[in-house]
Design a protein around this motif. Sequence first.
Motif, mmCIF file in Angstrom:
data_model
loop_
_atom_site.group_PDB
_atom_site.id
_atom_site.type_symbol
_atom_site.label_atom_id
_atom_site.label_comp_id
_atom_site.label_asym_id
_atom_site.label_seq_id
_atom_site.Cartn_x
_atom_site.Cartn_y
_atom_site.Cartn_z
ATOM 1 N N GLY A 350 0.794 -1.228 0.000
ATOM 2 C CA GLY A 350 0.000 0.000 0.000
ATOM 3 C C GLY A 350 0.821 1.270 0.000
ATOM 4 N N THR A 351 2.149 1.163 0.109
ATOM 5 C CA THR A 351 2.997 2.358 0.071
ATOM 6 C C THR A 351 2.939 2.972 -1.328
ATOM 7 N N PRO A 352 2.696 4.278 -1.452
ATOM 8 C CA PRO A 352 2.596 4.900 -2.784
ATOM 9 C C PRO A 352 3.886 4.749 -3.583
ATOM 10 N N VAL A 353 3.725 4.604 -4.893
ATOM 11 C CA VAL A 353 4.897 4.566 -5.771
ATOM 12 C C VAL A 353 5.423 5.998 -5.932
ATOM 13 N N PRO A 354 6.679 6.149 -6.393
ATOM 14 C CA PRO A 354 7.254 7.497 -6.500
ATOM 15 C C PRO A 354 6.408 8.475 -7.307
ATOM 16 N N LEU A 355 5.772 8.033 -8.402
ATOM 17 C CA LEU A 355 4.969 8.952 -9.210
ATOM 18 C C LEU A 355 3.783 9.506 -8.415
ATOM 19 N N ASP A 356 3.176 8.661 -7.579
ATOM 20 C CA ASP A 356 2.075 9.138 -6.740
ATOM 21 C C ASP A 356 2.581 10.177 -5.727
ATOM 22 N N LEU A 357 3.739 9.913 -5.163
ATOM 23 C CA LEU A 357 4.313 10.861 -4.203
ATOM 24 C C LEU A 357 4.656 12.182 -4.883
ATOM 25 N N LEU A 358 5.189 12.091 -6.101
ATOM 26 C CA LEU A 358 5.528 13.316 -6.839
ATOM 27 C C LEU A 358 4.274 14.121 -7.172
ATOM 28 N N ALA A 359 3.185 13.420 -7.502
ATOM 29 C CA ALA A 359 1.942 14.128 -7.808
ATOM 30 C C ALA A 359 1.423 14.865 -6.571
ATOM 31 N N GLU A 360 1.424 14.174 -5.432
ATOM 32 C CA GLU A 360 0.969 14.814 -4.192
ATOM 33 C C GLU A 360 1.871 15.983 -3.818
ATOM 34 N N ALA A 361 3.184 15.785 -3.947
ATOM 35 C CA ALA A 361 4.133 16.829 -3.561
ATOM 36 C C ALA A 361 4.010 18.050 -4.468
ATOM 37 N N ALA A 362 3.800 17.819 -5.764
ATOM 38 C CA ALA A 362 3.652 18.951 -6.686
ATOM 39 C C ALA A 362 2.408 19.756 -6.350
ATOM 40 N N THR A 363 1.318 19.057 -6.019
ATOM 41 C CA THR A 363 0.090 19.756 -5.638
ATOM 42 C C THR A 363 0.297 20.531 -4.342
ATOM 43 N N ALA A 364 0.945 19.897 -3.364
ATOM 44 C CA ALA A 364 1.205 20.585 -2.097
ATOM 45 C C ALA A 364 2.101 21.798 -2.305
ATOM 46 N N GLY A 365 3.088 21.669 -3.201
ATOM 47 C CA GLY A 365 3.968 22.795 -3.481
ATOM 48 C C GLY A 365 3.222 23.966 -4.083
ATOM 49 N N ARG A 366 2.334 23.683 -5.030
ATOM 50 C CA ARG A 366 1.558 24.766 -5.641
ATOM 51 C C ARG A 366 0.622 25.409 -4.621
ATOM 52 N N MET A 367 -0.020 24.576 -3.796
ATOM 53 C CA MET A 367 -0.977 25.102 -2.824
ATOM 54 C C MET A 367 -0.286 25.922 -1.732
#
Length: 529
Positions: A350-367
Motif C-alpha cells: 500500500g505504500t505509494p509509488v514514487p509517481l504518486d508521491l511526486l503528484a501529491e508533492a507537486a500539488t502541495a507545493g503549488r498550494m
Amino acid sequence: LARLLPETAGPRAGTADAGPHAGTADAPGPSGVPHSAEDSARLFGHVTRLLEELSAARPLVLVLEDLHWADASTRHLYAHLLRTLRAGRLLLLATYRSDDLHRRHPLRPLLAELDRLRAVRRIDLARLGHADVRRQLAGILGAEPEAALVDEIYARSEGNAFFVEELAVSLRAGHRPGLSENLRELLLVRVEALPPDAGRVLRLVAEGGSAVEHPLLAAVSGMAEDALLDALRAATGAHLLSPTPEGDGYRFRHSLVREAVGEDLLPGERSALNRRYAETVEAAPHLVRAEERDARLAGYWYAAREPAKALPAALRAAASARDRHAYAEQLHHLDRALELREQVPEPAPGTPVPLDLLAEAATAGRMSGEARRAYTLVGRALRLLEQEPDPLRTAWFLTRRSRLATALGRGDGGAELRRAEELVRGLPPSDVHAEVLAHLAGWEMVNKPGPDSLVSAERAVAYARMVGAVDTELSAHVTRGVLRVAAGDIDGGLAELYETRERALALAPPDHLARAVANLPSVLEGIGR
C-alpha cells in the motif's frame, strides 16, 4: 577627568612629585580603582557635576551599551547617577540583553532597585520584524539582499539583531546552512558552563523537537525526578530553556542555540537520542499530542536513520497535514518520503509509488506557494514517465507544468496543454481527459479568445459532466461564462457565473471557488457594472 574638571586634581588626588603627570587625576591603585569608599564617592560626585555642567549648555545623552557585561564599579556609578542627578537636560540610556541575565546575575538587584525610581523608565524591545531584518542586512551587505536570504536569516535569527549579523557573516563566508565555528562557540559558551546533568538535558531537548513535554522528557532521560528538576532549573536559570506557553514542557529560548547544541552532538549520539524518543512515543503515545504524533515520529525515526520506520510515519504525517490544509508541512513530509522511498527496497503493502508521491508533492507545493519547487517535482515526474510511458499520468503532469510555467513566467503553457490533449485523444473517458479540456479552454480564454475558445469551453463542460468530474465542471463553467459575456450573451454569461459561484461556495473546492469568485467582479468591471 581632571582636564574637564580641574578641581578633581586637588591635593588629595595629586602626587607628591611635581613631575609631568602631577595633579592630573585621582591617585588610583594598581587596578585603576580609587583607594577607598570615600575616594569612590568623591569620583562619583565629580562625574555627576561634569554631566550636569555639560548638559546645562545643551541636551546630553549618555549611552551605556551592554550593561549586562558591566563591572561592579560601572554599575555603582550608574546607580549613583540615577539617584543624584537633578540639574541639566540629561538622558541616561542603558541597554542590556535580558537573555544573558541568569538568576544570580549581579545586574538583577540593580534593575530591581531602578524599577522603584520614578525617573527611570524601562522599555522592553521586541525582536526585529521581517522588514527590519531586511534593512539590517542591506546595511551589513551594502546592497539590497535577496528575498530568499532575508527569509532564511529572519527564520533562523528569530529577529535577534546580533544573530542576524553573525548569520550574515557566516553565510557570506560559505557556512550554509550550518553555523560558523565562531558563532557556534559564542552560542555554546553558556551551555558549557552548566552542570553535566543540565548539559545532558539540553541535548535531549535539542533533539526532542521545537518543544518537549515534561513527561516525555522524564521518560526519555531516565533521570530521577529531583535530578531532572535540578537540571531544568539550571538550564532555565541560564536563560537557555523556557517553559512552553501551555506550561507543560520546555523549549529553547532561541532556535539558534538549539541548532548549536544539536550540531555539537556526535552522529551516533544523535541517532541514539532520536531512537529513544521514537521508541518512547510508540510505547506511550499519550505523551505527545495526538495532532503532533505522526510528525514527531516521522522526525524521530528519520534522525535515528531508520528509513523503514520513518517512511510510513512520514506518509501519515503528510496525510494529517493535508487534512489540516497545512500544505507547506505536507510538502516537507512528502519530500522526506520521496527520499526515504529510495532507501526502502521492499516497503509495506500500500505504500505509494514514487509517481504518486511526486503528484501529491507537486500539488502541495503549488498550494503552499512553492511554485518553483512544484515545477521541479513535475519535471522529475515527467522524466520518470519517459522511461515508463503512461499517457494519462503524463497528461496530468503536463497540465500542472502548464499552469506552473505560466505562474513562473517560463512560457504561456500552451505547448504543454496541446501535448496533453494529443495524449488523451482516443483514450476512454476519464477525469484527466476532462481536466485537460478544461485547462485548454481556460488557456484559450486568456490567450486566444473568440468563437473557437467558446466551443472548447462548451466541450469541456459537457465532458466533465459526462465523467462526473464536479470540480473540473465548475472550472469549465467559469470559463464558459466569461466567454459568453465576451461574445455578447451578457445576461446568460453572468447568470452562469453567479450560479457557478453559488455551487462552488456550497462545495468549496479551493481552486475553483477562487476562480468563480475572482472572475465575476472582473467581468462586471469589464462591462461597466
